[in-house]
Design a protein around this motif. Structure first.
Motif, PDB file in Angstrom:
ATOM      1  N   GLU A  66      27.173  19.191  14.320  1.00  0.00           N
ATOM      2  CA  GLU A  66      28.399  18.726  13.660  1.00  0.00           C
ATOM      3  C   GLU A  66      28.830  17.335  14.093  1.00  0.00           C
ATOM      4  OE1 GLU A  66      31.643  18.620  11.222  1.00  0.00           O
ATOM      5  OE2 GLU A  66      30.337  20.398  11.316  1.00  0.00           O
ATOM      6  N   ASN A  67      28.806  17.056  15.383  1.00  0.00           N
ATOM      7  CA  ASN A  67      29.357  15.808  15.897  1.00  0.00           C
ATOM      8  C   ASN A  67      28.316  14.722  16.178  1.00  0.00           C
ATOM      9  OD1 ASN A  67      32.054  16.823  15.892  1.00  0.00           O
ATOM     10  ND2 ASN A  67      31.596  17.935  17.785  1.00  0.00           N
ATOM     11  N   LYS A  68      27.088  14.936  15.721  1.00  0.00           N
ATOM     12  CA  LYS A  68      26.075  13.901  15.972  1.00  0.00           C
ATOM     13  C   LYS A  68      25.207  13.636  14.744  1.00  0.00           C
ATOM     14  CE  LYS A  68      22.656  16.983  18.214  1.00  0.00           C
ATOM     15  NZ  LYS A  68      21.746  17.102  19.391  1.00  0.00           N
ATOM     16  N   ILE A  69      25.828  13.722  13.572  1.00  0.00           N
ATOM     17  CA  ILE A  69      25.072  13.488  12.346  1.00  0.00           C
ATOM     18  C   ILE A  69      25.822  12.516  11.449  1.00  0.00           C
ATOM     19  CG2 ILE A  69      26.086  15.470  11.121  1.00  0.00           C
ATOM     20  CD1 ILE A  69      23.270  15.890   9.860  1.00  0.00           C
ATOM     21  N   SER A  70      25.095  11.628  10.796  1.00  0.00           N
ATOM     22  CA  SER A  70      25.678  10.697   9.839  1.00  0.00           C
ATOM     23  C   SER A  70      24.758  10.585   8.629  1.00  0.00           C
ATOM     24  CB  SER A  70      25.903   9.322  10.478  1.00  0.00           C
ATOM     25  OG  SER A  70      24.699   8.810  11.001  1.00  0.00           O
ATOM     26  N   VAL A  71      25.261   9.978   7.569  1.00  0.00           N
ATOM     27  CA  VAL A  71      24.514   9.865   6.315  1.00  0.00           C
ATOM     28  C   VAL A  71      24.139   8.418   6.060  1.00  0.00           C
ATOM     29  CG1 VAL A  71      24.613  10.152   3.806  1.00  0.00           C
ATOM     30  CG2 VAL A  71      25.623  11.886   5.304  1.00  0.00           C
ATOM     31  N   ILE A  72      22.869   8.174   5.801  1.00  0.00           N
ATOM     32  CA  ILE A  72      22.395   6.862   5.356  1.00  0.00           C
ATOM     33  C   ILE A  72      21.515   7.099   4.134  1.00  0.00           C
ATOM     34  CG2 ILE A  72      21.060   4.800   5.899  1.00  0.00           C
ATOM     35  CD1 ILE A  72      21.718   5.218   8.824  1.00  0.00           C
ATOM     36  N   TYR A  73      21.953   6.592   2.997  1.00  0.00           N
ATOM     37  CA  TYR A  73      21.179   6.773   1.767  1.00  0.00           C
ATOM     38  C   TYR A  73      19.902   5.941   1.789  1.00  0.00           C
ATOM     39  CZ  TYR A  73      25.218   9.023  -0.488  1.00  0.00           C
ATOM     40  OH  TYR A  73      26.239   9.868  -0.821  1.00  0.00           O
ATOM     41  N   ASN A  74      18.877   6.469   1.153  1.00  0.00           N
ATOM     42  CA  ASN A  74      17.662   5.685   0.937  1.00  0.00           C
ATOM     43  C   ASN A  74      17.955   4.497   0.023  1.00  0.00           C
ATOM     44  OD1 ASN A  74      15.782   7.239   2.421  1.00  0.00           O
ATOM     45  ND2 ASN A  74      15.731   8.746   0.783  1.00  0.00           N
ATOM     46  N   GLY A  75      17.062   3.545   0.015  1.00  0.00           N
ATOM     47  CA  GLY A  75      17.171   2.417  -0.904  1.00  0.00           C
ATOM     48  C   GLY A  75      16.114   2.507  -1.990  1.00  0.00           C
ATOM     49  N   THR A  76      16.305   1.758  -3.030  1.00  0.00           N
ATOM     50  CA  THR A  76      15.288   1.607  -4.078  1.00  0.00           C
ATOM     51  C   THR A  76      15.177   0.126  -4.419  1.00  0.00           C
ATOM     52  OG1 THR A  76      16.835   1.857  -5.936  1.00  0.00           O
ATOM     53  CG2 THR A  76      15.819   3.866  -5.067  1.00  0.00           C
ATOM     54  N   GLU A  77      14.055  -0.229  -4.981  1.00  0.00           N
ATOM     55  CA  GLU A  77      13.836  -1.633  -5.317  1.00  0.00           C
ATOM     56  C   GLU A  77      12.870  -1.733  -6.490  1.00  0.00           C
ATOM     57  OE1 GLU A  77      12.719  -5.750  -2.955  1.00  0.00           O
ATOM     58  OE2 GLU A  77      11.803  -3.876  -2.313  1.00  0.00           O
ATOM     59  N   VAL A  78      13.201  -2.557  -7.462  1.00  0.00           N
ATOM     60  CA  VAL A  78      12.305  -2.833  -8.580  1.00  0.00           C
ATOM     61  C   VAL A  78      11.506  -4.083  -8.240  1.00  0.00           C
ATOM     62  CG1 VAL A  78      12.134  -3.388 -11.027  1.00  0.00           C
ATOM     63  CG2 VAL A  78      13.930  -1.836 -10.228  1.00  0.00           C
ATOM     64  N   PRO A  79      10.180  -3.982  -8.150  1.00  0.00           N
ATOM     65  CA  PRO A  79       9.362  -5.147  -7.815  1.00  0.00           C
ATOM     66  C   PRO A  79       9.569  -6.291  -8.810  1.00  0.00           C
ATOM     67  CG  PRO A  79       8.067  -3.140  -7.703  1.00  0.00           C
ATOM     68  CD  PRO A  79       9.377  -2.768  -8.336  1.00  0.00           C
ATOM     69  N   LYS A  80       9.497  -7.493  -8.318  1.00  0.00           N
ATOM     70  CA  LYS A  80       9.644  -8.662  -9.192  1.00  0.00           C
ATOM     71  C   LYS A  80       8.314  -8.981  -9.865  1.00  0.00           C
ATOM     72  CE  LYS A  80      13.311 -10.626  -6.326  1.00  0.00           C
ATOM     73  NZ  LYS A  80      13.731 -11.774  -5.490  1.00  0.00           N
ATOM     74  N   ASN A  81       8.412  -9.734 -10.946  1.00  0.00           N
ATOM     75  CA  ASN A  81       7.235 -10.240 -11.661  1.00  0.00           C
ATOM     76  C   ASN A  81       6.364  -9.139 -12.261  1.00  0.00           C
ATOM     77  OD1 ASN A  81       7.944 -12.907 -10.856  1.00  0.00           O
ATOM     78  ND2 ASN A  81       6.956 -12.544  -8.876  1.00  0.00           N
ATOM     79  N   LEU A  82       6.977  -8.036 -12.671  1.00  0.00           N
ATOM     80  CA  LEU A  82       6.220  -6.990 -13.357  1.00  0.00           C
ATOM     81  C   LEU A  82       6.022  -7.372 -14.820  1.00  0.00           C
ATOM     82  CD1 LEU A  82       7.836  -3.710 -11.979  1.00  0.00           C
ATOM     83  CD2 LEU A  82       5.609  -4.655 -11.403  1.00  0.00           C
ATOM     84  N   ASP A  83       4.882  -7.012 -15.382  1.00  0.00           N
ATOM     85  CA  ASP A  83       4.575  -7.312 -16.775  1.00  0.00           C
ATOM     86  C   ASP A  83       5.011  -6.134 -17.642  1.00  0.00           C
ATOM     87  OD1 ASP A  83       3.658  -8.113 -19.206  1.00  0.00           O
ATOM     88  OD2 ASP A  83       1.536  -8.108 -18.682  1.00  0.00           O
ATOM     89  N   PHE A  84       6.247  -6.196 -18.148  1.00  0.00           N
ATOM     90  CA  PHE A  84       6.778  -5.087 -18.928  1.00  0.00           C
ATOM     91  C   PHE A  84       6.356  -5.148 -20.396  1.00  0.00           C
ATOM     92  CE2 PHE A  84       9.954  -5.060 -15.423  1.00  0.00           C
ATOM     93  CZ  PHE A  84       9.705  -3.775 -14.992  1.00  0.00           C
ATOM     94  N   LYS A  85       5.629  -6.178 -20.774  1.00  0.00           N
ATOM     95  CA  LYS A  85       5.146  -6.267 -22.147  1.00  0.00           C
ATOM     96  C   LYS A  85       3.856  -5.467 -22.344  1.00  0.00           C
ATOM     97  CE  LYS A  85       7.151 -10.857 -22.921  1.00  0.00           C
ATOM     98  NZ  LYS A  85       6.863 -12.276 -23.272  1.00  0.00           N
ATOM     99  N   LYS A  86       3.191  -5.187 -21.260  1.00  0.00           N
ATOM    100  CA  LYS A  86       1.900  -4.501 -21.334  1.00  0.00           C
ATOM    101  C   LYS A  86       2.076  -3.007 -21.135  1.00  0.00           C
ATOM    102  CE  LYS A  86      -2.647  -4.346 -19.119  1.00  0.00           C
ATOM    103  NZ  LYS A  86      -3.476  -4.869 -18.001  1.00  0.00           N
ATOM    104  N   ASN A  87       1.759  -2.249 -22.162  1.00  0.00           N
ATOM    105  CA  ASN A  87       1.832  -0.796 -22.070  1.00  0.00           C
ATOM    106  C   ASN A  87       0.621  -0.295 -21.291  1.00  0.00           C
ATOM    107  OD1 ASN A  87       1.689   1.983 -22.504  1.00  0.00           O
ATOM    108  ND2 ASN A  87       2.505   1.843 -24.575  1.00  0.00           N
ATOM    109  N   PRO A  88       0.819   0.383 -20.142  1.00  0.00           N
ATOM    110  CA  PRO A  88      -0.325   0.790 -19.320  1.00  0.00           C
ATOM    111  C   PRO A  88      -1.185   1.876 -19.951  1.00  0.00           C
ATOM    112  CG  PRO A  88       1.702   1.682 -18.447  1.00  0.00           C
ATOM    113  CD  PRO A  88       2.099   0.720 -19.537  1.00  0.00           C
ATOM    114  N   LYS A  89      -0.606   2.688 -20.823  1.00  0.00           N
ATOM    115  CA  LYS A  89      -1.371   3.772 -21.459  1.00  0.00           C
ATOM    116  C   LYS A  89      -0.966   3.842 -22.933  1.00  0.00           C
ATOM    117  CE  LYS A  89      -1.859   6.568 -17.254  1.00  0.00           C
ATOM    118  NZ  LYS A  89      -3.295   6.413 -17.075  1.00  0.00           N
ATOM    119  N   THR A  90      -1.444   2.899 -23.712  1.00  0.00           N
ATOM    120  CA  THR A  90      -0.986   2.764 -25.095  1.00  0.00           C
ATOM    121  C   THR A  90      -1.260   4.012 -25.922  1.00  0.00           C
ATOM    122  OG1 THR A  90      -3.094   1.669 -25.609  1.00  0.00           O
ATOM    123  CG2 THR A  90      -1.207   0.270 -25.137  1.00  0.00           C
ATOM    124  N   GLN A  91      -2.280   4.772 -25.566  1.00  0.00           N
ATOM    125  CA  GLN A  91      -2.604   5.937 -26.379  1.00  0.00           C
ATOM    126  C   GLN A  91      -1.551   7.030 -26.264  1.00  0.00           C
ATOM    127  OE1 GLN A  91      -4.060   5.047 -23.582  1.00  0.00           O
ATOM    128  NE2 GLN A  91      -5.062   6.712 -22.480  1.00  0.00           N
TER     129      GLN A  91
END
Length: 271
Positions: A66-91
């Motif tokens: 009870e007295n020795k716990i705290s909360v730290i949320y994970n982080g997320t990150e979207v990589p830069k310079n991704l090619d969003f025009k290219k569909n990886p699995k067009t089919q």
């Protein structure tokens, strides 16, 4: 979790990601896990949980924390310079599609999503490793029952770049998991301003906040109503919803996570 060597005089900080064994099944392994974890937590000088849900779970099952716990949320990150025009699995993605990701296992609860393909032309794309053949058969049974075999696609394991392409281009992200300590995919999808539909189980409502559409149960009619009403709400207010969802997701950053860990390290070392 392993401590090597087992006996030493240094201070110990332990991060608990989840107690999913409590929700997946009651078996001998779960008991062994809990007994072992209890010993580690007793030795810990401080404990970090990755969500308030996990912290409360730990305190409930191990009151001495009870007295020795705290909360730290994970982080997320979207990589830069991704090619969003290219569909990886067009089919796979000729039609508007819904997306979900995770190992193909009972815990992820993917079979309940097949019902959502009624009365629309969406495809459902499921990415993830095949962990459980019996559960995969259950998903196939649902696909056959709703006669949507041509609209459910299994992507298997995908790359990070492919994953982010699917987040960006899906019409909605679906995550009906039964047990999550945090739920990375929810925030990853929200980074793109996407509508997310989640179960009401474990940490997911906390992580999605007021910006996720929640399945309170898995009855077909209820899920259909949440899905249709949620998409309609999102599309009617798309510009506003995108901004709100992205702003919510921004709080889950690795920089913030690291800075909070540094504070915990300093406090623990000085105590």
């Amino acid at each position: 979790c392993k401590l090597r060597p087992r006996m030493f005089s240094k201070k110990i900080l332990i991060t608990v990601h989840d107690l999913n064994q409590l929700y997946e099944s009651e078996n001998e392994y779960g008991k062994v896990f809990m007994n072992k974890l209890s010993k580690y937590l007793e030795r810990a000088n401080h404990i970090v949980a990755i969500s308030n849900f996990v912290a409360n779970d730990v305190k409930k099952n191990f009151p001495f924390t009870e007295n020795k716990i705290s909360v730290i949320y994970n982080g997320t990150e979207v990589p830069k310079n991704l090619d969003f025009k290219k569909n990886p699995k067009t089919q796979f993605s000729q039609k508007p599609f819904l997306f979900t990701i995770g190992n193909i296992s009972f815990k992820k609860n993917f079979h309940v999503l097949i019902n959502l393909l009624k009365k629309n032309d969406f495809e459902l794309l499921i990415a993830g490793r095949f962990d459980d053949d019996l559960y995969y058969k259950k998903i196939i049974e649902e696909i056959d029952f709703f006669e949507v075999k041509d609209r459910v696609k299994f992507l298997d394991i995908i790359s990070e770049e492919e994953k982010f392409w699917y987040y960006k281009n899906c019409k909605a992200f679906l995550f009906p998991s039964l047990a999550e300590g945090f739920g990375f995919p929810v925030i990853e999808a929200m980074n793109f301003g996407k509508p997310v539909f989640i179960s009401n189980r474990t940490s997911l409502p906390e992580i999605a906040g007021n910006y996720g559409y929640v399945f309170e149960n898995f009855e077909h009619e209820h899920m259909q109503k949440v899905f249709v009403d949620g998409l309609n709400d999102y599309m009617r207010n798309k510009e506003q919803r995108e901004i709100e969802i992205k702003n919510w997701a921004k709080q889950f950053s690795w920089e913030k996570c690291v800075n909070e860990y540094l504070k915990v390290y300093e406090k623990t070392l000085s105590s």
